[in-house]
Scaffold this motif. Structure first.
Motif, PDB file in Angstrom:
ATOM      1  N   HIS A 164       0.805  -1.221   0.000  1.00  0.00           N
ATOM      2  CA  HIS A 164       0.000   0.000   0.000  1.00  0.00           C
ATOM      3  C   HIS A 164       0.838   1.271   0.000  1.00  0.00           C
ATOM      4  O   HIS A 164       0.352   2.355   0.325  1.00  0.00           O
ATOM      5  CB  HIS A 164      -1.026  -0.049   1.131  1.00  0.00           C
ATOM      6  CG  HIS A 164      -1.918  -1.243   0.974  1.00  0.00           C
ATOM      7  ND1 HIS A 164      -2.931  -1.285   0.048  1.00  0.00           N
ATOM      8  CD2 HIS A 164      -1.847  -2.477   1.525  1.00  0.00           C
ATOM      9  CE1 HIS A 164      -3.489  -2.490   0.067  1.00  0.00           C
ATOM     10  NE2 HIS A 164      -2.844  -3.234   0.952  1.00  0.00           N
ATOM     11  N   CYS A 174      -7.773   1.581  -4.453  1.00  0.00           N
ATOM     12  CA  CYS A 174      -7.385   0.339  -3.771  1.00  0.00           C
ATOM     13  C   CYS A 174      -8.394   0.056  -2.647  1.00  0.00           C
ATOM     14  O   CYS A 174      -9.009   0.975  -2.105  1.00  0.00           O
ATOM     15  CB  CYS A 174      -5.980   0.515  -3.203  1.00  0.00           C
ATOM     16  SG  CYS A 174      -5.325  -0.953  -2.403  1.00  0.00           S
ATOM     17  N   CYS A 176      -7.871  -0.481   0.275  1.00  0.00           N
ATOM     18  CA  CYS A 176      -7.464   0.123   1.553  1.00  0.00           C
ATOM     19  C   CYS A 176      -7.995   1.548   1.700  1.00  0.00           C
ATOM     20  O   CYS A 176      -7.881   2.140   2.772  1.00  0.00           O
ATOM     21  CB  CYS A 176      -5.944   0.114   1.680  1.00  0.00           C
ATOM     22  SG  CYS A 176      -5.114   1.308   0.626  1.00  0.00           S
ATOM     23  N   ASN A 178      -6.925   4.081  -0.328  1.00  0.00           N
ATOM     24  CA  ASN A 178      -5.971   4.936  -1.044  1.00  0.00           C
ATOM     25  C   ASN A 178      -6.140   4.738  -2.560  1.00  0.00           C
ATOM     26  O   ASN A 178      -6.947   3.904  -3.008  1.00  0.00           O
ATOM     27  CB  ASN A 178      -4.554   4.529  -0.600  1.00  0.00           C
ATOM     28  CG  ASN A 178      -3.468   5.425  -1.151  1.00  0.00           C
ATOM     29  OD1 ASN A 178      -3.718   6.556  -1.564  1.00  0.00           O
ATOM     30  ND2 ASN A 178      -2.254   4.915  -1.161  1.00  0.00           N
ATOM     31  N   CYS A 181      -1.919   2.380  -5.142  1.00  0.00           N
ATOM     32  CA  CYS A 181      -1.049   1.552  -4.298  1.00  0.00           C
ATOM     33  C   CYS A 181      -0.234   0.579  -5.156  1.00  0.00           C
ATOM     34  O   CYS A 181      -0.706   0.117  -6.199  1.00  0.00           O
ATOM     35  CB  CYS A 181      -1.876   0.720  -3.321  1.00  0.00           C
ATOM     36  SG  CYS A 181      -2.675   1.696  -2.050  1.00  0.00           S
TER      37      CYS A 181
HETATM   38 ZN   LIG Z   1      -3.903   0.129  -0.896  1.00  0.00          ZN
END
Ligand SMILES: [Zn+2]
Length: 328
Positions: A164, A174, A176, A178, A181
């Protein structure tokens, strides 16, 4: 009686386990289905079943501890799985407490990528190195950081999320939260996505050059097979993947000045098609004195890295065997 530990790898499809001696020898192995769809209690029952099956086969030995690795956000100290992509109903689940109800010896859990790094540091590609980072290039990109022969877990136990690192500020979103990544470009999923984007852009040209006529037939393996035949579209994708990986590694070199990076996971099999671009980016983006010394090696233990790491963690925590939680 001789002691041994059990290292377990809890995947979405299979639970794989091995009985391991303090010297790193595997005494026996067991593999069964995880049965995620049957719910959490069934998975726990299967973990206990695997442990029992190994014990039954090793009556002349003493089981001293068990270590378990799984992907996701794991609170190592508490034995809690905060969340795991393979196990949707394991949210803030204290798996250690639950398993301990059916097991009277120490039981530890950790993130599978951390354990893969520990395994490679014990008896794999990192065994002669003081510090290194491991990246597992699989469905996602996992990471583990070994500093001075010890895993670096971070203040909240979440260090080593190397997948990440941002490599494109406005890149692909992504899971996550963000964008851009490393995982979105250097994992099997990422490479397939990039290829599908090319399919949409190039249309009939893509079909003619790759002989892949349906977008859903693009897989990481089909791209790898095409690269082996010298297919330009596929080679360019692996070049991009390699360069992005090099950008991520260069950042780590600049932050940590570790000399070794170990690459594992299925995507690392395409080594010949990406590594020179990775090395090129590392050299371009680091000080000469740090960048020139960087070694990037293939993982040695394959699918067993996590199992060895889980076993090694268990040995260290009990004070038996070698290491006491550190790689020595
Ligand atoms: Zn990510």
């Amino acid at each position: 009686m001789r002691d041994y530990v059990i290292g377990l790898d809890l995947g979405g499809t299979n639970i794989r386990a091995a009985a391991i001696t303090p010297e790193g020898k595997i005494l026996n192995r067991v593999k069964i289905f995880t049965e995620v769809a049957q719910g959490r209690e069934r998975v726990v029952a299967n973990i206990l079943k695997v442990i029992d099956a190994i014990k039954q086969g090793l009556r002349d030995f003493t089981l001293s501890a068990v270590g378990l690795g799984l992907p996701g956000i794991i609170f190592f100290d508490k034995g809690i799985v905060a969340q795991s992509p393979n196990l949707p109903d394991w949210i803030d689940f204290n798996v250690r407490e639950r398993v301990k109800r059916g097991l009277d010896i120490p039981f530890y859990i950790d993130n599978d990528a951390n354990l893969a790094a520990i395994g490679e540091g014990w008896i794999g590609a990192g065994k002669d190195f003081n510090s290194f980072c491991m990246l597992t290039l699989g469905t996602g990109v996992g990471g583990g950081i070994i500093l001075n022969r010890d895993i670096w877990r971070g203040d909240y136990g979440m260090a080593g999320e190397l997948g990440h690192i941002t490599v494109y500020p406005d890149g692909h979103p992504c899971n996550c939260g963000n964008r851009g990544c490393l995982e979105q470009y250097a994992s099997a999923t990422g490479i397939v996505r990039m290829a599908r984007e090319e399919f949409r852009v190039l249309g009939s040209e893509f079909k003619a050059k790759t002989e892949i006529y349906k977008i859903e037939n693009i897989t990481a393996d089909s791209l790898y097979q095409l690269a082996k035949k010298g297919n330009k579209i596929s080679l360019e994708l692996f070049e991009k993947m390699g360069r992005v990986l090099g950008i991520g590694i260069a950042d780590l070199v600049n932050i940590l000045n570790v000399e070794l990076f170990i690459l594992g996971g299925g995507v690392a099999d395409a080594w010949d098609y990406f590594i020179k671009f990775t090395m090129d980016e590392i050299k371009k983006r680091t000080y000469r004195i740090t960048g020139e010394g960087v070694k990037v090696l293939k993982a040695k233990l394959g699918d067993d890295a996590g199992i060895f790491g889980a076993g090694y963690m268990a040995m260290g925590k009990t004070g038996k065997g070698i290491g006491k939680g550190k790689i020595v």
